[in-house]
Design a protein around this motif. Structure first.
Motif, PDB file in Angstrom:
ATOM      1  N   PHE A   5      67.106  26.459  27.137  1.00 21.92           N
ATOM      2  CA  PHE A   5      65.740  26.739  27.599  1.00 21.92           C
ATOM      3  C   PHE A   5      65.745  26.788  29.117  1.00 21.92           C
ATOM      4  CE2 PHE A   5      61.216  26.319  28.261  1.00 21.92           C
ATOM      5  CZ  PHE A   5      60.650  26.903  27.144  1.00 21.92           C
ATOM      6  N   ASP A   6      66.265  27.879  29.630  1.00 20.88           N
ATOM      7  CA  ASP A   6      66.371  28.107  31.073  1.00 20.88           C
ATOM      8  C   ASP A   6      65.418  29.246  31.421  1.00 20.88           C
ATOM      9  OD1 ASP A   6      67.013  28.561  33.694  1.00 20.88           O
ATOM     10  OD2 ASP A   6      69.163  28.797  33.364  1.00 20.88           O
ATOM     11  N   VAL A   7      64.210  28.880  31.813  1.00 15.77           N
ATOM     12  CA  VAL A   7      63.150  29.870  32.029  1.00 15.77           C
ATOM     13  C   VAL A   7      62.527  29.654  33.403  1.00 15.77           C
ATOM     14  CG1 VAL A   7      61.031  30.883  31.110  1.00 15.77           C
ATOM     15  CG2 VAL A   7      62.680  29.825  29.543  1.00 15.77           C
ATOM     16  N   ALA A   8      62.384  30.738  34.151  1.00 13.05           N
ATOM     17  CA  ALA A   8      61.792  30.654  35.484  1.00 13.05           C
ATOM     18  C   ALA A   8      60.316  30.259  35.397  1.00 13.05           C
ATOM     19  CB  ALA A   8      61.934  31.992  36.205  1.00 13.05           C
ATOM     20  N   SER A   9      59.821  29.619  36.439  1.00 21.18           N
ATOM     21  CA  SER A   9      58.448  29.102  36.446  1.00 21.18           C
ATOM     22  C   SER A   9      57.417  30.211  36.268  1.00 21.18           C
ATOM     23  CB  SER A   9      58.186  28.358  37.759  1.00 21.18           C
ATOM     24  OG  SER A   9      59.039  27.252  37.894  1.00 21.18           O
ATOM     25  N   HIS A  10      57.625  31.357  36.904  1.00 24.99           N
ATOM     26  CA  HIS A  10      56.611  32.412  36.813  1.00 24.99           C
ATOM     27  C   HIS A  10      56.539  32.992  35.403  1.00 24.99           C
ATOM     28  CE1 HIS A  10      60.222  34.906  37.472  1.00 24.99           C
ATOM     29  NE2 HIS A  10      59.531  35.897  36.910  1.00 24.99           N
ATOM     30  N   ILE A  11      57.673  32.991  34.683  1.00 29.86           N
ATOM     31  CA  ILE A  11      57.657  33.463  33.295  1.00 29.86           C
ATOM     32  C   ILE A  11      56.960  32.450  32.398  1.00 29.86           C
ATOM     33  CG2 ILE A  11      59.111  34.050  31.306  1.00 29.86           C
ATOM     34  CD1 ILE A  11      61.140  35.209  33.249  1.00 29.86           C
ATOM     35  N   LEU A  12      57.196  31.169  32.646  1.00 30.25           N
ATOM     36  CA  LEU A  12      56.489  30.138  31.902  1.00 30.25           C
ATOM     37  C   LEU A  12      54.984  30.247  32.112  1.00 30.25           C
ATOM     38  CD1 LEU A  12      58.828  27.095  32.660  1.00 30.25           C
ATOM     39  CD2 LEU A  12      58.534  28.196  30.440  1.00 30.25           C
ATOM     40  N   ARG A  42      66.550  21.339  35.610  1.00 30.28           N
ATOM     41  CA  ARG A  42      65.581  20.400  36.160  1.00 30.28           C
ATOM     42  C   ARG A  42      64.279  21.090  36.553  1.00 30.28           C
ATOM     43  NH1 ARG A  42      70.490  18.982  38.717  1.00 30.28           N
ATOM     44  NH2 ARG A  42      71.353  16.995  37.963  1.00 30.28           N
ATOM     45  N   ALA A  43      64.392  22.287  37.143  1.00 31.86           N
ATOM     46  CA  ALA A  43      63.188  22.980  37.600  1.00 31.86           C
ATOM     47  C   ALA A  43      62.287  23.347  36.430  1.00 31.86           C
ATOM     48  CB  ALA A  43      63.581  24.239  38.379  1.00 31.86           C
ATOM     49  N   THR A  44      62.895  23.774  35.329  1.00 32.33           N
ATOM     50  CA  THR A  44      62.111  24.125  34.139  1.00 32.33           C
ATOM     51  C   THR A  44      61.417  22.890  33.583  1.00 32.33           C
ATOM     52  OG1 THR A  44      63.670  25.898  33.589  1.00 32.33           O
ATOM     53  CG2 THR A  44      62.218  25.137  31.827  1.00 32.33           C
ATOM     54  N   ALA A  45      62.157  21.797  33.458  1.00 36.14           N
ATOM     55  CA  ALA A  45      61.574  20.563  32.926  1.00 36.14           C
ATOM     56  C   ALA A  45      60.439  20.057  33.814  1.00 36.14           C
ATOM     57  CB  ALA A  45      62.656  19.499  32.791  1.00 36.14           C
ATOM     58  N   THR A  46      60.622  20.156  35.125  1.00 34.22           N
ATOM     59  CA  THR A  46      59.592  19.696  36.056  1.00 34.22           C
ATOM     60  C   THR A  46      58.326  20.523  35.923  1.00 34.22           C
ATOM     61  OG1 THR A  46      61.253  18.876  37.622  1.00 34.22           O
ATOM     62  CG2 THR A  46      59.050  19.336  38.485  1.00 34.22           C
ATOM     63  N   TRP A  47      58.463  21.845  35.805  1.00 38.24           N
ATOM     64  CA  TRP A  47      57.272  22.714  35.657  1.00 38.24           C
ATOM     65  C   TRP A  47      56.518  22.349  34.385  1.00 38.24           C
ATOM     66  CZ3 TRP A  47      54.804  25.824  32.306  1.00 38.24           C
ATOM     67  CH2 TRP A  47      53.805  26.659  32.806  1.00 38.24           C
ATOM     68  N   ILE A  81      78.696  30.175  20.544  1.00 39.11           N
ATOM     69  CA  ILE A  81      77.396  30.718  20.145  1.00 39.11           C
ATOM     70  C   ILE A  81      76.322  29.721  20.585  1.00 39.11           C
ATOM     71  CG2 ILE A  81      77.434  29.674  17.832  1.00 39.11           C
ATOM     72  CD1 ILE A  81      76.130  33.215  18.634  1.00 39.11           C
ATOM     73  N   ARG A  82      75.212  30.238  21.088  1.00 36.29           N
ATOM     74  CA  ARG A  82      74.092  29.378  21.443  1.00 36.29           C
ATOM     75  C   ARG A  82      72.789  30.170  21.287  1.00 36.29           C
ATOM     76  NH1 ARG A  82      75.441  31.257  26.750  1.00 36.29           N
ATOM     77  NH2 ARG A  82      73.605  31.588  28.072  1.00 36.29           N
ATOM     78  N   LEU A  83      71.698  29.441  21.176  1.00 32.57           N
ATOM     79  CA  LEU A  83      70.383  30.074  21.059  1.00 32.57           C
ATOM     80  C   LEU A  83      69.689  29.959  22.403  1.00 32.57           C
ATOM     81  CD1 LEU A  83      67.882  29.574  18.141  1.00 32.57           C
ATOM     82  CD2 LEU A  83      67.090  29.490  20.509  1.00 32.57           C
ATOM     83  N   ARG A  84      69.159  31.076  22.883  1.00 30.53           N
ATOM     84  CA  ARG A  84      68.423  31.051  24.147  1.00 30.53           C
ATOM     85  C   ARG A  84      66.978  31.462  23.900  1.00 30.53           C
ATOM     86  NH1 ARG A  84      69.366  34.048  30.054  1.00 30.53           N
ATOM     87  NH2 ARG A  84      67.834  32.721  31.119  1.00 30.53           N
ATOM     88  N   VAL A  85      66.059  30.646  24.371  1.00 31.43           N
ATOM     89  CA  VAL A  85      64.635  30.944  24.228  1.00 31.43           C
ATOM     90  C   VAL A  85      64.176  31.749  25.436  1.00 31.43           C
ATOM     91  CG1 VAL A  85      62.321  29.996  23.946  1.00 31.43           C
ATOM     92  CG2 VAL A  85      64.296  28.800  22.946  1.00 31.43           C
ATOM     93  N   LEU A  86      63.645  32.946  25.167  1.00 30.55           N
ATOM     94  CA  LEU A  86      63.132  33.826  26.206  1.00 30.55           C
ATOM     95  C   LEU A  86      61.685  34.173  25.858  1.00 30.55           C
ATOM     96  CD1 LEU A  86      66.188  36.254  26.527  1.00 30.55           C
ATOM     97  CD2 LEU A  86      65.584  34.402  28.092  1.00 30.55           C
ATOM     98  N   PRO A  87      60.712  33.585  26.545  1.00 25.11           N
ATOM     99  CA  PRO A  87      59.310  33.813  26.196  1.00 25.11           C
ATOM    100  C   PRO A  87      58.912  35.284  26.158  1.00 25.11           C
ATOM    101  CG  PRO A  87      59.485  31.969  27.700  1.00 25.11           C
ATOM    102  CD  PRO A  87      60.861  32.581  27.615  1.00 25.11           C
ATOM    103  N   GLN A  88      59.550  36.106  26.969  1.00 25.12           N
ATOM    104  CA  GLN A  88      59.185  37.518  27.027  1.00 25.12           C
ATOM    105  C   GLN A  88      59.909  38.374  25.989  1.00 25.12           C
ATOM    106  OE1 GLN A  88      61.267  35.912  28.940  1.00 25.12           O
ATOM    107  NE2 GLN A  88      62.584  37.214  30.208  1.00 25.12           N
ATOM    108  N   HIS A  89      60.809  37.763  25.224  1.00 22.19           N
ATOM    109  CA  HIS A  89      61.614  38.530  24.256  1.00 22.19           C
ATOM    110  C   HIS A  89      60.755  38.974  23.085  1.00 22.19           C
ATOM    111  CE1 HIS A  89      65.201  39.807  22.079  1.00 22.19           C
ATOM    112  NE2 HIS A  89      64.717  39.177  21.007  1.00 22.19           N
TER     113      HIS A  89
END
Length: 342
Positions: A5-12, A42-47, A81-89
């Motif tokens: 779950f590595d998502v930029a703040s503006h996308i969140l 850390r930045a994602t968790a903080t947001w 293999i890993r699962l990545r969550v992309l809100p815009q996907h």
């Protein structure tokens, strides 16, 4: 499985906040319960902590993820293999190389955050055996745990159970015997059938494993088989099998062409033997090759000392290079965090 779950703040900030909250709650629960392993910068968790209303227990889990990021981040680059969550996907789960991309609605409408399901062919003892096996080989990845549940297909029903789990939108691994009596035998139709099911369902969270050996019993080395109760009074057969292994090793016969891979450990050698099998048995001298009976696996999973010894043995290069590699992708699918508070 690793949930990245590595998502930029503006996308969140631009995402549907209701869906985002649901997804965050679900993945934190799965991490906390030891079902999967969430990796979050850390930045994602903080947001999220600053902008999303969460329960106290979810906030505590987020803070723990934030503090552990330095240790968990590198797992993303080594994972097969890993699962990545992309809100815009959009457009459903998509496999891209070693990454399965999920949108928010994809995750909400699935049961991916539940434990991975391992579908095996036979009785409960097979399931217990594979769980013990995964506990042994997980050390190949590092200081992580396994999160899985076993489902017994039972012979021809295995494909049906596999299909049901796909329909339930679960993360599912099917492990099947090859049923091969010699290296020249073809892969059974049940394997191609299962792979076709997964392909037609357009569900990338699947893995179909066909053992390179005859059956699950052949994964156990001879020196452990001879410690089981079913081996009592079978010293002549065991000695002959040891002689065959020694002769094959001295002759430089590759492991995948050796007798132990295809010998019927339950029933022994049939009266009507192939030329390949007869040639192998001659190496062991005169013996009555009767096998060790149907209780072999039941006895194995009931013996804690043998199970522990097996968990150590599967870490060795010899076993891993012969068998372990076929489980490696599935191993990443059952990676989980240490179980925490409820």
């Amino acid at each position: 499985m690793i949930i990245d779950f590595d998502v930029a703040s503006h996308i969140l900030a631009e995402a549907n906040q209701n869906n985002l909250t649901l997804v965050i709650t679900e993945i934190l629960r799965s991490h906390r319960r030891g079902y999967h392993l969430v990796v979050m910068p850390r930045a994602t968790a903080t947001w999220i902590l600053d902008n999303i209303i969460l329960s106290g227990i979810d906030q505590a889990t987020l803070r723990k993820l934030r503090s552990e990021y330095a240790q968990t981040a590198e797992l993303r680059s080594t994972a097969l293999i890993r699962l990545r969550v992309l809100p815009q996907h959009m457009g459903g789960p998509t496999l891209s190389g070693k990454v399965i991309e999920f949108g928010l609605t994809d995750l909400i409408s699935s049961n991916v955050c539940e434990k991975a399901v391992i579908v095996v062919e036979d009785t409960g003892s097979d399931g217990q055996f594979y769980e013990n096996l995964f506990k042994g080989i997980i050390a190949k990845i590092g200081n992580v745990q396994i999160g899985l549940e076993m489902s017994n297909g039972g012979g021809e029903n295995t494909s049906r159970v596999f299909k049901e789990k796909i329909s339930d939108r679960r993360l599912v691994v099917m492990i099947a015997d090859s049923d091969k009596s010699a290296p020249s035998f073809d892969i059974p139709a049940k394997i191609s059938k299962a792979k076709l099911m997964a392909e037609q369902a357009v569900w990338p969270l699947t893995e179909v494993i066909c053992l390179p050996c005859r059956e699950v019993e052949n994964l156990v080395p001879l020196h452990l088989v001879e410690k089981l109760r079913c081996s009592q009074g079978r010293g002549v057969e065991i000695s002959s099998l040891h002689r065959i292994q020694t002769a094959e090793d001295k002759a430089g016969i590759p492991v995948h062409h050796q007798l132990w891979m295809y010998y019927d450990l339950k029933r022994g050698a049939p009266e009507d033997r192939s030329e390949w099998l007869e040639t192998k048995l001659r190496m062991g001298g005169h013996a009555s090759y009767q096998g060790f009976g149907n209780q072999m696996m039941t006895q194995f999973v009931a013996d804690e000392a043998i199970k522990k010894e097996f968990r150590q043995y599967v870490k060795k290069d010899h076993w891993w290079n012969t068998f372990g590699i076929i489980f490696e992708r599935a191993l990443w699918m059952v990676v989980a965090a240490n179980r925490q508070f409820a």
